[in-house]
Design an enzyme around this catalytic site. Sequence first.
Site, PDB file in Angstrom:
ATOM      1  N   ASP A  14       0.764  -1.252   0.000  1.00 21.22           N
ATOM      2  CA  ASP A  14       0.000   0.000   0.000  1.00 21.22           C
ATOM      3  C   ASP A  14       0.801   1.311   0.000  1.00 21.22           C
ATOM      4  O   ASP A  14       0.907   1.984  -0.996  1.00 21.22           O
ATOM      5  CB  ASP A  14      -0.975   0.006   1.179  1.00 21.22           C
ATOM      6  CG  ASP A  14      -1.931  -1.165   1.128  1.00 21.22           C
ATOM      7  OD1 ASP A  14      -1.668  -2.129   0.391  1.00 21.22           O
ATOM      8  OD2 ASP A  14      -2.959  -1.135   1.823  1.00 21.22           O
TER       9      ASP A  14
ATOM     10  N   GLU B  73      -1.441  -8.408  12.882  1.00 22.47           N
ATOM     11  CA  GLU B  73      -1.205  -8.045  11.489  1.00 22.47           C
ATOM     12  C   GLU B  73       0.252  -7.644  11.262  1.00 22.47           C
ATOM     13  O   GLU B  73       0.860  -8.008  10.256  1.00 22.47           O
ATOM     14  CB  GLU B  73      -2.121  -6.885  11.103  1.00 22.47           C
ATOM     15  CG  GLU B  73      -2.064  -6.522   9.628  1.00 22.47           C
ATOM     16  CD  GLU B  73      -3.058  -5.425   9.275  1.00 22.47           C
ATOM     17  OE1 GLU B  73      -3.634  -4.807  10.192  1.00 22.47           O
ATOM     18  OE2 GLU B  73      -3.275  -5.182   8.069  1.00 22.47           O
TER      19      GLU B  73
END
Length: 858
Positions: free
Chosen positions: A595, A830
């Site tokens: 990202d 995560e």
Amino acid sequence: QELRNPSDPGEYKQDKMPKGASQNQIRNRLKQNANADGPRPPPQRFRRGGGGSGNRWWNAYHLADRLTPSSATLTKLFAGLFAVIALIFLVRFVTLKARTARLWTPVPLPTLVPQNGTSAELSPDLFWGTYRPQLYFGLKHRSPHSLLAGLMWFRQDGLEPQIRHWCEQSDRLRYSWDAHDGRNFGSQSIRDEEFAITTEFVKRPKMGGKGGDWTARISTKLVGVNASDAKQRQRSPILSVMFYFLLPDSTLGHLRGQTVDEQFRLERIQGHTKELGEFQVNFRPRTSGPVRYTHLSTYAPREDLIKETVMHRMTGSPDGTIGLTGRSNMKIENLFVFQMTSMPEFQLEVSFESVSGLSDRQAAGGSLQGETFSREFSRHEAAFNRSLAQKFGATVANEKSSGFVRSALSNMLGGIGYFYGSSIVNSPETETTAAYWPAALFSATPSRSFFPRGFLWDEGFHNLLIGQFDPEISRDILAHWLDLMNVNGWIPREQILGFEAKAKVPDEFVVQPDTNANPPTLFLAVEQLLPYLTRDGAGKADKEFLRRLYPRLATWYAFFNTTQAGLLPGTYRWRGRDSNKVHQLNPLTLSSGLDDYPRASHPTDEERHLDLLCWMAMASRVMAQIGFAVDAPDWRKFSATWESLRAESHLDKYHWSEQLASYYDYGLHSERVRLERPQPPKLKPGQPPPQTPPKKIRRVDVEPRLGHVPGFGYVSLFPMLMRLLQPGSPRLGKILTDLADPKLLWTAYGLRSLSPQSSMYNRHNTEDDPPYWRGAIWINANYLAVTALRHYASQPGPHRETAAQLAERLRTAVFNNVMKEWDSTGFLWEQYEDRTGRGQRTHPFCGWTALAALLAAA
Ligand SMILES: *[C@@H]1O[C@H](CO)[C@@H](O)[C@H](O)[C@H]1NC(C)=O
Ligand SMILES: *[C@@H]1O[C@H](CO)[C@@H](O)[C@H](O)[C@H]1NC(C)=O
């Protein structure tokens, strides 16, 4: 079959929204509620812009007749001209239409999932499963339209019930599969304040020919409360457990319930669908204390509205508890809910039995309940234990790390879902937004709470773990993913299939543009699976899979090699960067998977992305291997591309910066970019000042120049991660030195994604977007690093020793930290903070973080 009548939409009120729901969820839910009273709309295909205009020319032609004769000739002439132009338009329109339709046209190749491949007949073992990972506990079968089973519970405390159903981070629960083999059984522990809830299930797929039986056992206990203390007991918390079955309209089946105890306790459900045939469900509660039973039978219009439907049908009773209201007397009832309210400890067994299995069941000694359930459970658990020891055990140092491996694997398998529906896809080229063909996806998921759906690049990593435990499940997952390919060779990146999946996604992420790729990690999974598929004695299914795999992968490969190519031969560029997003410090590269990893500050066509080049080299290598294995004539083409992309001269020419002595992206870049709040607009006299100050926007202080994009991080490692570099390469030596430098990427917890020396290190990308791939430690990249280092440690060369030492140091650092955080928080995370090693952002994240399980052993 009679057609179903949609229920009264008035049931769904705005004020019935769950307390913890985010704004987005509420918005989504309300929108869906507004649609809830109609049948499912047909897939829509709508084009922006354009539109039919043929009629107008026709009218113009006839208009001519009504004009005076002299002007009529002229007008007819014009009309004729118009007709020609119209024809040209028509031809263009038709060709555009054809191009447009490619967006939702499947690639015309034999599918990897065989016809009826997931049916109860052909794949009974994987038919039923905990394939609703979004729920704390739910079951369905692998069919487009499945009977759904699920668990809910809440604490009876006199307040509005806080019903637990979907996994929500805001519930602040601990939940984790302690064992799950992906096929036969599983056991999950849930901790909700003083309640300890265990959900277990066991399957018996061979009872009859319709997918067989299963039993779920819900056990509740109090923890941290001394139940023998009388005073304590008075205040002891009371728990309501609900277990439901929903038969969605699309199944075209029916359910009916049977109650006892003055109609309050649901004892049995009977039903029928074409796929399941006749079946029945028995509820067997077990408790020694006072208990209250209620039930609900009603109609729920959609599976994402179950909780709302249930909440709407609850009421208080004289004893102060809240319960279900019983029969709703609707013409059609498709939702049956069992509820028991008691003080733990108590238990509930829910058994699903296929009527087709009557004689098999008798031969097997009766229903899967009580002692039989426990016995079957232990049998599967023992086999699971053996399998774990055999596949991972040799390697695991002690009891704690073997517990970790067991948990990581179980949660990965317990996170597998089965989804069905249509993606919403978009072609920027033809300005089309449309529904993809309705399709099924069998896939693991990154996070049960936050990302309970399929993600293309995550899945390649997931299958590195799944494939080592159960290659057949992995093969099945890969087959489903690759069958989602359209005629252009494109696979949508994020799979949002069905109402339940959609309800968890903010609107802006729903539409998938067909220009955008995502790292082709499925090649990694295939590469690992290849020895299994080509083993001596491989079955017919494996051979057939391999044969069909190659042309499909070749199509996928060609999509990347053409649509993601850079301007110069052998260079590549991620599509989908948008320089118009002025609030972003560095325009995002979502398609790369990384990202906000800093790329060229000014996206242009000249840009070239190093990570993509390396992904493509790896893909070429794997294609050559498969091509060779299946005797495909063109495997040498891939082998040639692999060699040309990995050539040091090639890498150096396009990505090596002499000055910075590293590999980097190349593009139009300025280091001097910042976010600045614009001056508020000048106010007219009497105009009130705006409520919120204008959002910060990107400012460029020094004009960008074409060149390498500095900032050492994961991308710079890719020629090593994908094993492009030759073992003897001095470039490899340099990467190993940099990688081990604590001033750059090395930390005591693993490799951080971006060096603190980078101007973008830990910077926000917009005012509201905290750094994501700008410093934090990610386990997928660290796993790739350890395995690449091991690879170089196995090759003769000057860096062999260094690679071996680094592999072991990195493995230990990553494994120990992920395990430590798991031990103290109960979750995989995560990502991990690079200064403290603390788990952060989404949890549980039993997607690629579970790869740490493969790092348990030296
Ligand atoms: C399987 O292993 C777990 C964890 O070591 C243990 O608690 C359990 O009793 C074992 N089960 C069987 C049936 O061997
Ligand atoms: C990939 O594309 C390049 C052109 O950029 C071409 O030279 C190469 O042959 C292609 N590789 C394969 C295997 O198709």
